[in-house]
Motif scaffolding. Sequence first.
Motif, short mmCIF file in Angstrom:
data_model
loop_
_atom_site.label_atom_id
_atom_site.label_comp_id
_atom_site.label_asym_id
_atom_site.label_seq_id
_atom_site.Cartn_x
_atom_site.Cartn_y
_atom_site.Cartn_z
N GLN A 112 0.66 -1.36 -0.09
CA GLN A 112 -0.01 -0.22 0.05
C GLN A 112 0.91 1.18 -0.11
N ASN A 113 1.92 1.08 0.47
CA ASN A 113 3.02 2.13 0.46
C ASN A 113 3.68 2.42 -1.04
N GLY A 114 3.31 1.79 -1.86
CA GLY A 114 3.76 1.93 -3.33
C GLY A 114 4.84 1.05 -3.69
N CYS A 115 5.09 1.03 -5.04
CA CYS A 115 6.11 0.10 -5.43
C CYS A 115 7.24 0.87 -6.30
N GLN A 116 8.46 0.23 -6.47
CA GLN A 116 9.63 0.73 -6.98
C GLN A 116 9.42 -0.10 -8.61
N ILE A 117 9.30 0.63 -9.62
CA ILE A 117 9.21 0.28 -10.99
C ILE A 117 10.86 0.36 -11.65
N ILE A 118 11.46 -0.82 -11.78
CA ILE A 118 13.00 -0.58 -12.52
C ILE A 118 12.68 -1.17 -14.16
N GLN A 119 13.36 -0.19 -14.91
CA GLN A 119 13.28 -0.40 -16.18
C GLN A 119 14.79 -1.18 -16.54
N ILE A 120 14.28 -2.50 -17.41
CA ILE A 120 15.41 -3.21 -17.68
C ILE A 120 15.44 -3.73 -19.24
N GLN A 121 16.58 -3.69 -19.55
CA GLN A 121 16.68 -3.97 -20.97
C GLN A 121 17.17 -5.58 -21.18
N GLN A 122 16.14 -6.18 -21.78
CA GLN A 122 16.36 -7.75 -21.68
C GLN A 122 17.71 -7.83 -22.57
N ALA A 123 18.12 -7.16 -23.55
CA ALA A 123 19.30 -7.54 -24.44
C ALA A 123 20.44 -7.14 -23.77
N ASN A 124 20.54 -6.55 -22.64
CA ASN A 124 21.54 -6.00 -21.86
C ASN A 124 21.13 -5.93 -20.39
N ILE A 125 20.85 -7.32 -19.96
CA ILE A 125 20.07 -7.49 -18.51
C ILE A 125 20.94 -7.37 -17.61
N GLU A 127 23.82 -5.43 -17.28
CA GLU A 127 24.36 -4.22 -16.97
C GLU A 127 23.17 -3.22 -16.57
N SER A 128 21.91 -3.45 -17.23
CA SER A 128 20.74 -2.62 -17.03
C SER A 128 20.28 -2.73 -15.53
N SER A 129 20.29 -4.24 -15.04
CA SER A 129 19.70 -4.50 -13.83
C SER A 129 20.83 -3.90 -12.83
N LEU A 130 22.00 -4.00 -13.00
CA LEU A 130 23.20 -3.50 -11.83
C LEU A 130 22.97 -1.98 -11.81
N ALA A 131 22.54 -1.30 -12.91
CA ALA A 131 22.59 0.30 -12.90
C ALA A 131 21.29 0.61 -12.22
N ALA A 132 20.05 0.02 -12.52
CA ALA A 132 18.69 0.12 -11.92
C ALA A 132 18.61 -0.04 -10.40
N ILE A 133 19.14 -1.18 -10.01
CA ILE A 133 19.28 -1.64 -8.59
C ILE A 133 20.28 -0.74 -7.69
N SER A 134 21.28 -0.35 -8.22
CA SER A 134 22.30 0.74 -7.52
C SER A 134 21.62 2.07 -7.40
N GLN A 135 20.67 2.35 -8.05
CA GLN A 135 19.95 3.72 -7.77
C GLN A 135 19.09 3.73 -6.89
N LYS A 146 8.62 -3.67 -9.03
CA LYS A 146 8.05 -4.46 -10.40
C LYS A 146 9.03 -4.17 -11.43
N ILE A 147 9.23 -5.17 -12.23
CA ILE A 147 10.15 -5.23 -13.40
C ILE A 147 9.21 -4.78 -14.81
N LYS A 148 10.04 -3.73 -15.49
CA LYS A 148 9.38 -3.33 -16.71
C LYS A 148 10.62 -3.49 -17.79
N PHE A 149 10.43 -4.43 -18.76
CA PHE A 149 11.34 -4.72 -19.73
C PHE A 149 11.09 -3.89 -20.93
N LEU A 162 9.19 -10.73 -11.80
CA LEU A 162 10.39 -10.86 -10.80
C LEU A 162 11.07 -11.82 -10.76
N ARG A 163 10.25 -12.94 -10.78
CA ARG A 163 10.89 -14.40 -10.82
C ARG A 163 11.82 -14.56 -12.28
N GLU A 164 11.06 -14.05 -13.30
CA GLU A 164 11.68 -14.22 -14.59
C GLU A 164 12.89 -13.55 -14.46
#
Length: 469
Positions: A112-125, A127-135, A146-149, A162-164
Amino acid sequence: MGCCCSIKNPGNTSIGRVVDCPKCGRVFPASTTNFNFNEHLDNCLLSSNNQVHPYVGITYWEKVQLDGEYKWILKTYDPNMIINEKEIHKESFGSKQVWVRGRLEKFRIPWQNGCQIIQIQQANILESSLAAISQLRTRFLHGEIKIKFEEDTIVQDAGGLLREWSTQVILTMVKLGFLIKTDTVEIMYRLNPNVQTDLNKRQVFHFLGQLIAKCLFERIPISCYLDRTLIRQMIGQKVTLSDMELYDKDLYHAWKFILKQDVESLQLNFTIDQNGKNHSLKTNGNEMEVTQENVKEYVDLCIQFYSQKSIEPYISDFLNGFHLIIPKSVISVFNAEEFEMFLFGLPFLDLDDWINNSIYKGCDRYDVHICWFWDILKQWNQDQLKQFLRFCTGSTRVPVEGFAKLESNRGEVSLFCIEQSIFDQNNPYPRAHTCFNRIDLPKYQNKQQMEMFLLATLDESLNGQFGLE
């Protein structure tokens, strides 16, 4: 001692004393940075104040006897279940799971306090995940993510992505060599500090620790089995000689041999060679001989070198990332075997993947005997499939990439192979060649006869009755 307010100078300086959170009771050592302590307090302030019983709805694994066999059953917490919280380390595995889950839920930020949406590039999964989580601030990893490819503009994440995502990131780390297989019978993976990459390795291993902790926090089983030495350190326990059998079987047997021999005749000193470089296990180790009096210390230092010192600072980066989300003080109630079950869950063998990545000799996929074979396996439960896989390959597990990446004992890809053989009344059992993942399957007279002899391979009391090479 307690503290009721946030320390106002967040940064890399330590808090300087042992402090416990006034809300959840988590204990912070004196070395904790002010920044991390403040983040935790912020997290607790955002956490739910719901006073519902902390264990309601929690599920846990319990081994029970059914039809004469022991099986793992997933159960739900019963309010009549008595848990001795003051001596939780002495409780049953089921009680420990419930207690740990209850403690971890105290850290959860309600959806209920909201969620964090992170943008991921599947072709560069990676590097993009590392950058998104570090922020993200660490406390948000206790909340909904929530994951957004970026390549997919239609699919909305309802939790499944999230599992995928986590599975694909770990698979990518294996492919790139950040995780490599251990030299053991069972398929496990260890950190590889020598991986060749343009990425910041310390950041990657820290992120890996966070990712695995997030999976554990969200009850997502890890498909990549970590080696026992890493498991020990995750729960804050000392690595033992027996653990090394699940890290490197040759090192394990070598040290076991040394402990039983007249070690002085081996003329060893307190040094160790690795990758062509000599390392001293202690000060002036090259001048200190290994004797019967100090041989145990020598082996202990060798274990410490391989499991910790040789992979620093990456092992510390991994553990720090993990423990930011899953406190060591909470999971230390488990022993190593319990924590493996808690982290990985029950291994699942995908029979369709097995069928699609098998080859044949002297027969083909649609021969009647091969159809019988797969039909029989389709009727088996996961325990039976795992035991049969062990009979055929020596391991109950497959690589994280699946059956397509089964390897021979030489480290080469070696698909599961069925070779048809002549039925011999004097030796009617299948014969396994575990080094090559091959099974010789006799040409049985009917499906019932085949099933009878295949089932016999699962019976450990019949060891030696059927062929095994």
